[in-house]
Write a protein that holds these residues in place. Structure first.
Motif, mmCIF file in Angstrom:
data_model
loop_
_atom_site.group_PDB
_atom_site.id
_atom_site.type_symbol
_atom_site.label_atom_id
_atom_site.label_comp_id
_atom_site.label_asym_id
_atom_site.label_seq_id
_atom_site.Cartn_x
_atom_site.Cartn_y
_atom_site.Cartn_z
ATOM 1 N N SER A 18 0.833 -1.212 0.000
ATOM 2 C CA SER A 18 0.000 0.000 0.000
ATOM 3 C C SER A 18 0.861 1.253 0.000
ATOM 4 N N ALA A 19 1.937 1.239 0.767
ATOM 5 C CA ALA A 19 2.826 2.399 0.838
ATOM 6 C C ALA A 19 3.493 2.656 -0.509
ATOM 7 N N VAL A 20 3.925 1.595 -1.163
ATOM 8 C CA VAL A 20 4.541 1.750 -2.488
ATOM 9 C C VAL A 20 3.509 2.273 -3.481
ATOM 10 N N ALA A 22 0.961 4.085 -2.893
ATOM 11 C CA ALA A 22 0.646 5.479 -2.583
ATOM 12 C C ALA A 22 1.650 6.443 -3.216
ATOM 13 N N THR A 23 2.853 5.967 -3.481
ATOM 14 C CA THR A 23 3.858 6.819 -4.112
ATOM 15 C C THR A 23 3.697 6.855 -5.628
ATOM 16 N N GLY A 24 2.870 5.951 -6.152
ATOM 17 C CA GLY A 24 2.674 5.872 -7.595
ATOM 18 C C GLY A 24 3.638 4.907 -8.259
ATOM 19 N N ALA A 25 4.539 4.333 -7.492
ATOM 20 C CA ALA A 25 5.501 3.373 -8.039
ATOM 21 C C ALA A 25 4.836 2.006 -8.184
ATOM 22 N N SER A 26 5.388 1.198 -9.077
ATOM 23 C CA SER A 26 4.813 -0.130 -9.243
ATOM 24 C C SER A 26 5.858 -1.195 -9.557
ATOM 25 N N ASN A 29 5.818 -4.906 -8.189
ATOM 26 C CA ASN A 29 4.615 -5.168 -7.396
ATOM 27 C C ASN A 29 3.907 -6.435 -7.840
#
Length: 163
Positions: A18-20, A22-26, A29
């Motif tokens: 979820s934290a990742v 939220a940063t827009g990074a993927s 994942n």
């Protein structure tokens, strides 16, 4: 911790995802969601596993992160097999798709995992000849002396099919 089924580990893993997000990074994942789905599968948490697969497939499509696509199909098939007897046909389709994708990507280990899962299912469905054929053809791609957990498991299933 998550692999041991400990809630704290699962919570930390999902919070990290979820934290990742939220940063827009993927990046990676889909891999992490595949790991999460496998953990849920091991602990018979089918709906959560299917949710993780759905999220991973959306990410894979959106971001073009297709490396784990074969494994996502395989895991979805395995989860569906545990869900209900009515899901067998859909699970078989997922496992066939996993094998096809892995072959297309020349991803030998993912092909081996998909073939092993498919062979196990086909054995239950009395498609023993097809199961033996597909698993033997995939195992034959590995050289003598190569051994790992997935290959050992595939060879065990192949021996069961020959019995």
């Amino acid at each position: 911790m998550a692999e041991q089924g400990r809630e704290e580990g699962l919570r930390k893993l999902t919070q990290g995802l979820s934290a990742v997000a939220a940063t827009g990074a993927s990046l990676n994942n889909t891999f992490i969601l595949a790991l999460l789905a496998e953990i849920y599968l091991r602990h018979n948490r089918i709906d959560e596993g299917l949710g993780a697969i759905e999220d991973a497939q959306k990410l894979a499509t959106t971001w073009g992160e297709l490396f784990w696509q074969a494994e996502l199909f395989r895991l979805k098939g395995e989860l569906l097999l545990r869900q209900s007897d009515q899901s067998v046909h859909t699970a078989e389709q997922c496992l066939c798709e996993a094998l096809k994708v892995a072959q297309h990507q020349n991803a030998r280990m993912l092909e081996l995992r998909a073939a092993t899962s498919l062979a196990r299912l086909w054995k239950k469905l009395n498609k023993v000849d097809e199961a033996r054929r597909i698993l033997h053809s995939v195992c034959a791609k590995f050289h003598e002396g190569v051994d790992n957990l997935d290959l050992s498991e595939a060879k065990t299933v192949l021996e069961e099919l020959r019995a």
